[in-house]
Design an enzyme around this catalytic site. Structure first.
Site, mmCIF file in Angstrom:
data_model
loop_
_atom_site.group_PDB
_atom_site.id
_atom_site.type_symbol
_atom_site.label_atom_id
_atom_site.label_comp_id
_atom_site.label_asym_id
_atom_site.label_seq_id
_atom_site.Cartn_x
_atom_site.Cartn_y
_atom_site.Cartn_z
ATOM 1 N N GLU A 32 37.252 20.257 40.938
ATOM 2 C CA GLU A 32 36.882 20.707 39.598
ATOM 3 C C GLU A 32 37.737 21.903 39.231
ATOM 4 O O GLU A 32 38.477 22.426 40.078
ATOM 5 C CB GLU A 32 35.378 21.032 39.512
ATOM 6 C CG GLU A 32 34.922 22.115 40.462
ATOM 7 C CD GLU A 32 33.393 22.288 40.456
ATOM 8 O OE1 GLU A 32 32.673 21.306 40.279
ATOM 9 O OE2 GLU A 32 32.939 23.419 40.637
ATOM 10 N N HIS A 47 43.549 40.906 33.465
ATOM 11 C CA HIS A 47 44.946 40.560 33.734
ATOM 12 C C HIS A 47 45.101 40.103 35.180
ATOM 13 O O HIS A 47 45.913 39.256 35.487
ATOM 14 C CB HIS A 47 45.855 41.759 33.482
ATOM 15 C CG HIS A 47 45.847 42.211 32.062
ATOM 16 N ND1 HIS A 47 46.293 41.416 31.036
ATOM 17 C CD2 HIS A 47 45.441 43.365 31.501
ATOM 18 C CE1 HIS A 47 46.156 42.075 29.895
ATOM 19 N NE2 HIS A 47 45.634 43.252 30.146
#
Lengths: 294, 383
Positions: free
Chosen positions: A212, A250
């Site tokens: 997944e 980030h």
């Protein structure tokens, strides 16, 4: 053969006296699994429908010869329960519990690697492992699994694990072992661990891999398939059209790069020589064709 | 749980990570009080769960009280990428000499903690990672050993920071690592980490994602609840303990298990439809849970058909079917239901559904057939 568990595996259920542990522990025993003990420090000396309860895993192992444990203890207690099982000499520790903090999982994984290299952790947050007709540890419904091989299943997703077992059962294809590795950030057992075991298992001739979105486990599995697997692999990756997940600042983007999307995983698996299905049903069809050609 | 910047900074403060003087404000008056206390010049920053607020005009540096009033008035209530600004963070504006980047996260592939430190912060750090990966000093950390001061010194020494920033950065990173580990964060990120002109090292921004699974040992997280932005459907679903993500299609989705729910979205798309949501009702599928799920989907005006995709494992097919029929009796549905029931005792379950079959309830044997039927009811590929 089969992998990791068979009819000789003796299991101690940590949390057998709780509602979940009792329900599934007894179901596992009814299936034919050797559920030989349970643990609960406050109820040592009692029993659950004939299954003796001990204070610790170590005592249970000494008295019964158990080598595998299955944990149904609530998340706050999982870290301690896994360590207790490892110290008690367990070769396999299956953690069904969901909601275990990621920091606990990261510490546990590295602690076991260093201090208990002979112990395999499966999960947390996994459905367990079943070698049909021989051993079922965890919450998989035994009725949906057809035994006898030649297919091994490894899956990150609970209900899709059942779906895969069921598709193969409907197609009349047997399974050697079905391992649910769980979808948590730091699973104790990886796709690669299972692929390697299936590759080495004489009864397994082909492998179904259910992945997944998120993380890079499927990409790593693809690299392994390309380099090491001689047996055919049929894969399905859920989430091709799933909504974009949370973006971890980030740092997440820097670490994962383009990995993690279903498209990247599918491309990696195809490039490695695996057949990738568009949905679980098609995975069943693809596997049926593979098995017919063996 | 993603924390807003001001929440992240208050979390940082628990671990003695230095931040600028200031505070959060929900009104212009509060903002001015905070600004007076922090000392001008100040920076007024929109508090929203979305990036790009600077470009959207949500961050302003102002020299005095009058300008601060204008900035707070403009930013409070503004919309940034659809997120309305309810609060601002007002801080003393720091004179910056250098801007760095620092973070701790989990490297899932390596199964280790990962520290990242770069002398090229402030700017687009993701671009730095692509263009000059060497500019980011990466430190894999064994979660069992943790980050020692000695290891931290070696790491910082290799990152190319200015000499006078080194000592302060080592201290800040050790505290940030404690915040990451003891604070049960999935992510603790500072961008920029600054060296001020007077030689101090500060966290000028804070991006903290808490691991919801660890909430049981952090009663202090209570104060962050209720500030997460959810749409109405998501709020209702959360109240009912359902895993729900709103989407914009016309086929409502109910499935048991996250993997099967994702798979259901996939097949609806493959059948030419657009899912209205992701909804995982978990392992079981009792009437109560099913009724809750139908109720949530019923509030979505875009929904034209509902696809219920349940795999019976321990929960047997007949129990699931009874649950669906009972739930339909409890909720006045605006859209028809297509059910695909498989797994343990699926035949018995389908027999129950067949007895209640109508234009409001159809049953299909496979996921693909059910998806096609639901997409057709929803108006075909146009949905």
């Amino acid at each position: 053969m089969a992998i990791f568990v068979d009819e000789t595996t003796k299991v101690v259920v940590q949390g057998l006296t709780g509602s979940q542990g009792r329900f599934y522990g007894l179901r596992n025993r009814d299936y034919g699994t050797q559920v030989v003990a349970g643990t609960n420090p406050r109820k040592a000396g009692t029993d659950i429908e004939g299954i003796p309860v001990f204070a610790t895993v170590g005592e249970a192992a000494a008295a019964t010869g158990a080598t595998a444990s299955c944990i149904f203890i609530p998340a706050p207690g999982v870290f301690g329960a896994v360590l207790e099982a490892a110290e008690g000499g367990m070769e396999l520790i299956v953690v069904i519990t969901e909601g275990v903090p990621a920091q606990d999982e990261a510490r546990l994984y590295n602690l076991l690697c260093r201090d208990f290299p002979g112990t395999r952790l499966l999960g947390p947050n996994c459905p367990g492992i079943i070698t049909p007709d021989r051993c079922n540890i965890g919450i998989t419904a035994g009725e949906i699994a057809l035994g006898g091989g030649p297919v091994g299943i490894v899956s990150r997703s609970g209900t899709l694990t059942y779906q895969a077992l069921y598709e193969l059962q409907q197609a009349g294809i047997g399974v050697t072992t079905c391992v649910g590795i769980g979808g948590d950030p730091v699973p104790g057992t990886s796709f690669i661990d299972c692929l390697a075991a299936f590759e080495a298992d004489s009864e397994t001739s082909a492998v179904m891999l259910i992945g997944e979105i998120g993380g890079s486990a499927e990409e790593e599995a693809a690299e392994y398939i390309k380099a090491m697997m001689t047996k055919p692999v049929v894969a399905y990756v859920a989430g091709l059209t799933a909504p974009p997940g949370r973006r971890m600042g980030h740092a997440g983007a820097i670490v994962s790069g383009s990995k993690g999307t279903a498209r990247a995983k599918i491309d990696a698996l195809r490039a490695a020589g695996a057949q990738v299905a568009a949905n679980p049903t098609e995975a069943g069809f693809l596997m049926a064709a593979v098995v017919a050609g063996l | 749980m993603d924390l807003l910047e001001h929440q992240g900074k208050s979390y940082f403060a628990r671990f003695a990570i230095p931040v600028s003087t200031g505070g959060v404000a929900a009104t212009v008056e509060e903002a001015l009080d905070v600004a007076d206390g922090a000392g001008y010049p100040v920076v007024v920053k929109a508090q929203v769960h979305v990036g790009g607020r600077g470009k959207a005009g949500g961050v302003r540096v102002v020299a005095d009280r009058a300008e601060a009033e204008a900035a707070a008035t403009a930013i409070l209530g503004m919309s940034i990428k659809g997120h309305v600004v309810h609060t601002v963070l007002v801080e003393h504006a720091t004179d910056i000499a250098e801007e760095y980047y620092a973070s701790f996260t989990l490297d899932r592939a390596a199964k280790l903690h990962l520290g990242m430190l770069s002398a090229e912060g402030g700017v687009d750090i993701e671009q730095v990672a692509v263009d000059t990966p060497g500019a980011i000093a990466r430190l894999p950390i064994d979660p069992v050993d943790g980050l020692s001061e000695a290891l931290c010194r070696v790491w910082v020494a290799g990152a190319g920071l200015r000499e006078e920033a080194v000592a302060g950065t080592v201290e800040l990173l050790l505290a940030l690592y404690r915040c990451f580990v003891e604070g049960d964060a999935d992510l603790a990120e500072v961008n920029p980490l600054v060296l001020t002109t007077d030689g101090r090292v500060l966290a000028l921004d804070a991006k903290v994602t808490l691991d919801d699974n660890a909430a049981f040992r952090h009663p202090e997280w209570k104060e962050y609840e209720g500030t997460q932005e959810l749409d109405e459907r998501e709020r209702l679903a959360r109240e009912k303990g359902l895993q729900y993500i709103g989407l914009d299609g016309s086929v409502g989705i109910i499935a048991n298990g996250a993997g099967l729910a994702m798979s259901t979205l996939d097949v609806v798309n493959q059948a030419g439809g657009r899912p209205a949501n992701f909804l995982d009702i978990g392992g079981g599928a009792s009437a109560a849970v099913m009724a809750n799920a139908l109720e949530v989907i019923n509030t979505d005006e875009n929904v034209r058909a509902i696809f219920v995709n349940v795999f019976g494992g321990i929960t047997r097919g007949e129990e699931v079917a009874k649950g669906i029929v009972e739930a339909m009796g409890r909720v006045e549905l605006t859209s028809p239901l297509v059910v695909r029931l498989d797994g343990t005792n699926a035949a018995e379950g389908r027999a129950i559904l067949a007895r209640h079959e109508s234009d409001r309830l159809q049953s299909r044997a496979t996921m693909l057939d059910a998806a096609r039927a639901a997409v057709e009811l929803a108006g075909g590929g146009k949905g």
